[in-house]
Write a protein that holds these residues in place. Structure first.
Motif: not given
Length: 641
Positions: A147-168
């Motif tokens: 797991s430590p090696g996996l966590r050190m990999l560079p990010k390959s995507m932008t941060d996820p966004v919560p769906l405010s129109a759907i979440n309650s």
């Protein structure tokens, strides 16, 4: 005086006895075990603490105290208890090393967790009856090591966004997006559904109901409840749909027909109404927990989570397909590559029918449940790959689904450890499923334009393999099929009393996602009806049928067999390249070749005529290649019926 002294002495004696009993560590230990067996963790902890306070070297009490802290998810205190036990007796029951490893992983102290797992494997017996426990420890060891090696990999995507129109304010989870990315189904325990108000312990949990939202002009609409009978006063959750949205599999718990505590149910859209949900029965469902289904776009297989006996761990992922009778067969565990000795859940089979996304806390990751994907190739599932950060977090990340174009949705507890919310994220290309083409439209009567319920077949045009059977909606005539890249397809529609229609699609492996609108107008079977058979192909400049024509020709033969009084003329047509004489001759030879095939298929010669028209009846502009391709065609005309 003696009478006064005797009761006083008796009272003092009793008090001394009670004091001695209260200070007996064994009594505290036994009380702790009793409280633990009753599920009273707080009292058990208090009793075990008292026992070790009274006797600091009480090994059994330190062991039980550490176990109870683990049950209560009080990880720091569990690690401390096991460290005290190790200091007293490193050769005590080696299971405490495994429990220490569990707590250390939860605390993200992975090097220490490796040491604990290694110590367990060195000290624990290696007999046949001990292999399951050793597998569990080895899985924890690999988790802590990788797991430590996996966590050190560079990010390959932008941060996820919560769906405010759907979440309650309540929990929202289990999103599933349709192939075109325009409709999102999900489960919520928000107030306003089929609320369970009788259970006062549920706080913000008003019972699980099924909702959907529609993407309009780039914005998700306010969620709406799915109608009865899909929702009920019980818990209804985990909706999964075929690509065309006309078959749904989901979960109900505690129903009067239940086989286990939660079962899979199936329902179909008939016109504008959903059929009464049916329990999938005890071939599919077990007497345990069966949940979180996903169904393939073509409706031929269901993958789901189950805690049934005989699995690899707490919950495993299973797959069920239709058998030779057209019934759902016996579920098969996806095996030890996908499943671990711990928990796997929330599978989602992507539109390509091969890429499986799911959650696991057994494979190396970022903490809690992480989302992985694997691919079914060459008859087996590939090694799971963690989707990485920032999609995965230290919280629980589950229930991933993705549109055919590549927009992903999942639920996560990262913002609030108590509740889940739905997030949106776009995956990089290397984590997306294989590309697909979505073909959709309306099947209608060519004469009246009225919508038709039709059977829509997907076949491999080269091999003739029937890939899937779909239907257009009986009310709207709408259909949708998903075609994974890497094959050549025949998509055909047929309805009783109408001539079938076919269209071919060549999709090489490097095909990119696209949506094709194809409205199909079926011609009524009556004298004078003339249709083009789109999937009849000849070698260039010759009258030799290509094998890919056989699927279409077999449909034509079946149609003639089903309509015994029908007499047809096979018309051959060419473009305007070449001389008139050559084109007329070629078109006649091609019409004859089709007629000969039908005769070999069992159609009487008296019901068949063949005529070549050459280039005399174009239906498109011969000045373009596209137009010339349309003019090179084979037509059937009903001359008698």
């Amino acid at each position: 005086m003696k009478k006064l002294i005797q009761p006083l002495a008796l009272s003092i004696c009793m008090m001394l006895t009670i004091t001695v009993q209260a200070q007996d560590p064994k009594v505290s230990f036994l009380n702790g075990n009793k409280a633990l067996s009753q599920g009273n963790l707080d009292k058990a902890i208090a009793d075990f603490k008292e026992a070790v306070n009274l006797k600091n070297d009480y090994q059994d009490a330190w062991y039980q105290l550490g176990l109870t802290f683990n049950y209560a998810r009080r990880w720091e205190e569990a690690v401390y208890s096991f460290s005290r036990l190790k200091a007293l007796n490193p050769n005590y029951n080696p299971w405490f090393y495994y429990e220490a490893c569990r707590a250390l992983i939860e605390l993200d102290k992975l090097p220490d967790a490796q040491n604990a797992a290694t110590a367990f494997l060195e000290k624990y017996p290696n007999k046949p009856k001990d292999q399951l426990s050793r597998h569990q420890a080895l899985t924890k060891l690999v988790y802590a090591r990788e797991s430590p090696g996996l966590r050190m990999l560079p990010k390959s995507m932008t941060d996820p966004v919560p769906l405010s129109a759907i979440n309650s304010p309540s929990g929202d989870y289990m999103p599933q997006v349709n192939p075109t990315g325009t409709r999102l189904y999900f489960t919520s325990v928000r107030q306003g559904g089929f609320d369970n108000l009788d259970d006062s312990t549920r706080m913000m949990d008003f019972g699980e109901d099924l909702y959907f939202s529609i993407l309009e002009n780039g914005t998700w609409s306010a969620p709406k409840l799915l109608p009865e009978p899909l929702n009920s006063m019980g818990d209804d959750f985990g909706s999964a749909f075929t690509g065309d949205g006309q078959m749904m599999v989901y979960v109900r718990c505690g129903d009067k027909e239940s086989i286990g505590n939660c079962d899979l149910y199936i329902t179909q859209l008939v016109g504008t109404d959903w059929s009464e949900p049916m329990n999938m029965g005890n071939v599919v469902n077990s007497d345990d927990w069966d949940s979180q289904p996903t169904i393939s776009s073509d409706g031929n297989r269901i993958i789901f989570t189950s805690a049934r006996t005989g699995g690899y761990g707490g919950s495993d992922i299973y797959m069920v397909e239709k058998n030779h009778l057209g019934e759902w067969g016996v579920p098969q565990n996806l095996g030890g590559t996908v499943n671990t000795p711990f928990n796997e859940n929330s599978p989602y089979l992507a539109p390509d029918g091969k890429t499986l996304y799911y959650a696991s806390n057994g494979h190396p990751g970022f903490g809690g449940m992480d989302i992985f994907y694997c691919i079914f190739e060459n008859g087996k599932w590939s090694k799971p790959i963690n989707l990485g950060a920032p999609l995965n977090s230290s919280g629980d990340d589950t229930n991933f689904s993705i549109s055919a174009e590549g927009m992903g949705y999942f639920s996560s507890s990262r913002l609030n450890g108590e509740d889940y919310e739905i997030f949106q994220i776009e995956l990089p290309d290397h984590l997306k499923p294989k590309p697909t083409v979505v073909v959709q439209g309306i099947v209608s009567n060519a004469k009246t334009s009225a919508p038709l319920e039709a059977v829509v077949l997907i076949e491999d045009i080269n091999s003739g393999e029937l890939i899937s059977v779909n239907k257009s909606n009986s009310s709207s005539g709408e259909y949708l099929v998903v075609l994974p890249a890497g094959r050549d397809y025949s998509v055909s529609a047929s309805s009783k009393g109408f001539f079938f229609y076919s269209q071919s699609f060549e999709l090489p492996k490097d095909t990119t996602y696209q949506e094709i609108s194809l409205n199909i107008m079926l011609e009524p079977i009556e004298k004078g009806t003339k249709v083009v058979l789109n999937n009849i192909f000849f070698e260039s400049g010759r009258a030799e049928l290509k094998p890919i024509s056989y699927v279409e020709l077999n449909k034509a033969a079946d149609l003639l067999k089903d309509n015994a009084t029908m007499i047809i003329e096979v018309g051959g047509h060419t473009d305007n390249l070449g001389s008139d004489e050559l084109n007329l001759s070629l078109s006649q030879k091609r019409a004859n070749a089709v007629m000969e095939y039908l005769k070999l298929a069992g159609i009487e010669e008296t019901r068949l005529k063949a005529k070549g028209y050459g280039e005399t009846q174009p239906i498109a502009d011969n000045s373009t290649e596209e137009g010339r391709a349309k003019n090179r065609r084979t037509e059937f005309e009903i001359v008698e019926f």
